[in-house]
Design an enzyme around this catalytic site. Structure first.
Site, PDB file in Angstrom:
ATOM      1  N   GLU A  54       0.820  -1.200   0.000  1.00 48.62           N
ATOM      2  CA  GLU A  54       0.000   0.000   0.000  1.00 48.62           C
ATOM      3  C   GLU A  54       0.858   1.257   0.000  1.00 48.62           C
ATOM      4  OE1 GLU A  54      -4.099  -1.573   2.056  1.00 48.62           O
ATOM      5  OE2 GLU A  54      -2.487  -0.959   3.402  1.00 48.62           O
ATOM      6  N   CYS A  66       3.599   8.467   1.104  1.00 46.96           N
ATOM      7  CA  CYS A  66       4.093   7.492   2.080  1.00 46.96           C
ATOM      8  C   CYS A  66       4.336   6.177   1.351  1.00 46.96           C
ATOM      9  CB  CYS A  66       3.068   7.319   3.200  1.00 46.96           C
ATOM     10  SG  CYS A  66       3.602   6.205   4.513  1.00 46.96           S
ATOM     11  N   CYS A  99       6.050  -6.809   7.403  1.00 47.40           N
ATOM     12  CA  CYS A  99       7.130  -6.274   8.233  1.00 47.40           C
ATOM     13  C   CYS A  99       7.513  -7.296   9.290  1.00 47.40           C
ATOM     14  CB  CYS A  99       6.685  -4.973   8.912  1.00 47.40           C
ATOM     15  SG  CYS A  99       8.003  -4.157   9.844  1.00 47.40           S
ATOM     16  N   CYS A 140       6.007  -4.454  15.703  1.00 47.91           N
ATOM     17  CA  CYS A 140       5.646  -3.541  16.800  1.00 47.91           C
ATOM     18  C   CYS A 140       4.202  -3.801  17.217  1.00 47.91           C
ATOM     19  CB  CYS A 140       5.813  -2.091  16.348  1.00 47.91           C
ATOM     20  SG  CYS A 140       7.510  -1.660  15.904  1.00 47.91           S
ATOM     21  N   CYS A 196       1.180  -1.748  15.505  1.00 47.93           N
ATOM     22  CA  CYS A 196       1.155  -1.615  14.047  1.00 47.93           C
ATOM     23  C   CYS A 196       0.478  -2.825  13.410  1.00 47.93           C
ATOM     24  CB  CYS A 196       2.578  -1.461  13.519  1.00 47.93           C
ATOM     25  SG  CYS A 196       2.652  -1.232  11.727  1.00 47.93           S
ATOM     26  N   CYS A 218      -1.674   6.248   9.970  1.00 43.39           N
ATOM     27  CA  CYS A 218      -0.433   5.663  10.467  1.00 43.39           C
ATOM     28  C   CYS A 218      -0.702   4.371  11.228  1.00 43.39           C
ATOM     29  CB  CYS A 218       0.268   6.667  11.385  1.00 43.39           C
ATOM     30  SG  CYS A 218       1.859   6.093  11.969  1.00 43.39           S
TER      31      CYS A 218
END
Length: 372
Positions: free
Chosen positions: A92, A105, A112, A116, A119, A343
């Site tokens: 994305e 962005c 990933c 975290c 996220c 975010c």
């Protein structure tokens, strides 16, 4: 023979390709301008290149960006593209329009591996690193799609003025492809962005931060999110490898080469977890020797996180503590929330080849057996 994707090549590699075709050096700059500044995907359109060169290029090269699966526009004007990068993976990319700038962005990985807690991208696991073509292809597609939608034909009229490598993935875990992409973003024959207008966000890959400082220093944002190692170990597992003392020392070293005289610390605001006045004071003491500013990010909830967003009042009180201590502090405005473009919300459609979910279940199995 597979044709090389020109989006995969930085200036030096394009120059080598052109030289290998027996052409003069200035043709490489022309080719780069056609591809990146004008968005040409067909060699026939590159009218100031000799027909013989266009024919050579057509046999050995191509321009291929990730294909668009979905294009969503938020009520606030934020635009998110879901892009197909093959092998069952999608990524994305988000464009955020503002009065005086347009920010893209960009993702650097499919999924990933940092994982975290706050996220959603990390929760889906990690599939693979993106190629340079897949990284820079996001900028290539977005810039020229936005120009076309606005009727802009002049190549010097840019829609995207800023790029942040804050999408899916940890950029410094995909170092070489990220580095080539950064060099293309800064190349005057490509996108001509200022180092101050390209920001790389990292969770704290200390050795790679040191490499980047020498190879291609751009603005740096560090995902901090906690004022002590115990809490950061929990929120950002990478901290167990590169604890705060090492991370902050790397930030100091980076500033020697950075285009800006400060580091941006990102700090997601989690209700009852990292948002108390005492933690604000601890944070102030932690970064006292690092020239920095803070970007406070209201947490964007997602299913299964077990976390809550700090209240607006608590976020403002936390920000005031930092400001009173002399730190420039902003509270990030949530953009694109209605299309999951805010975010921490980017998730895409990624095959989790780390088997993150299965491994989590296996870790729980002994506990289930005991409870039964």
């Amino acid at each position: 023979m597979d044709r090389v994707n020109l989006l995969d090549l930085d200036a030096a590699q394009v120059a080598a390709l052109v030289a290998g075709l027996g052409e003069k050096a200035f043709r490489a700059r022309q080719l780069t301008r056609w591809v990146h500044r004008r968005g040409a995907a067909q060699f026939e359109a590159m009218t100031d290149l000799a027909k013989s060169l266009r024919s050579k290029l057509d046999s050995v090269a191509q321009v291929r960006a990730p294909a668009v699966i979905r294009d969503a526009i938020s009520e606030d004007g934020t635009r998110k593209w879901l892009l197909d990068v093959g092998q069952g993976d999608a990524i994305e990319t988000v464009f955020i329009p503002e009065d005086e700038r347009g920010t893209l962005c960009v993702s650097t990985q499919a999924g990933c591996a940092v994982n975290c807690r706050f996220c959603s991208t990390g929760k889906q696991g990690f599939s693979r690193n993106l190629t340079t073509a897949e990284i820079i292809g996001q900028l290539w597609w977005a810039e020229h799609a936005l120009r076309a939608s606005r009727g802009i034909t002049a190549e010097h009229e840019r829609v995207i003025s800023n790029v942040v490598l804050m999408g899916m993935g940890e950029p410094l875990q995909n170092y070489e492809a990220t580095l080539r992409s950064l060099r293309l973003m800064l190349d005057d024959d490509a996108y001509g962005l200022s180092r101050r207008r390209v920001t790389l966000s990292t969770s704290g890959m200390v050795p790679q931060m040191d490499r980047l400082a020498h190879d291609c220093p751009v603005a740096l944002a560090v995902s901090l999110h906690a004022p002590n190692d115990a809490l950061r170990d929990n929120l950002v597992p990478l901290n167990r490898k590169y604890p705060l003392r090492e991370l902050l020392a790397a930030c100091q070293r980076y500033l020697t080469f950075a285009p800006r005289d400060f580091i941006t610390f990102e700090y997601v605001m989690l209700d009852g977890l990292n948002d108390s006045d005492a933690q604000a004071r601890q944070l102030i003491a932690l970064v006292a020797d690092v020239p920095c500013k803070f970007n406070l990010i209201p947490f964007n909830p997602f299913p299964g996180s077990g976390l809550k967003r700090s209240t607006s009042e608590r976020i403002r009180a936390f920000a005031l503590r930092l400001q009173d201590a002399g730190f420039v502090t902003t509270i990030r405005k949530t953009r694109g929330d209605d299309i999951d473009a805010a975010c921490g919300q980017l998730a895409g459609d990624v095959q989790d080849r780390t088997r993150l979910a299965q491994r989590a279940v296996r870790r729980l199995l002994p506990l289930v057996a005991v409870d039964s």
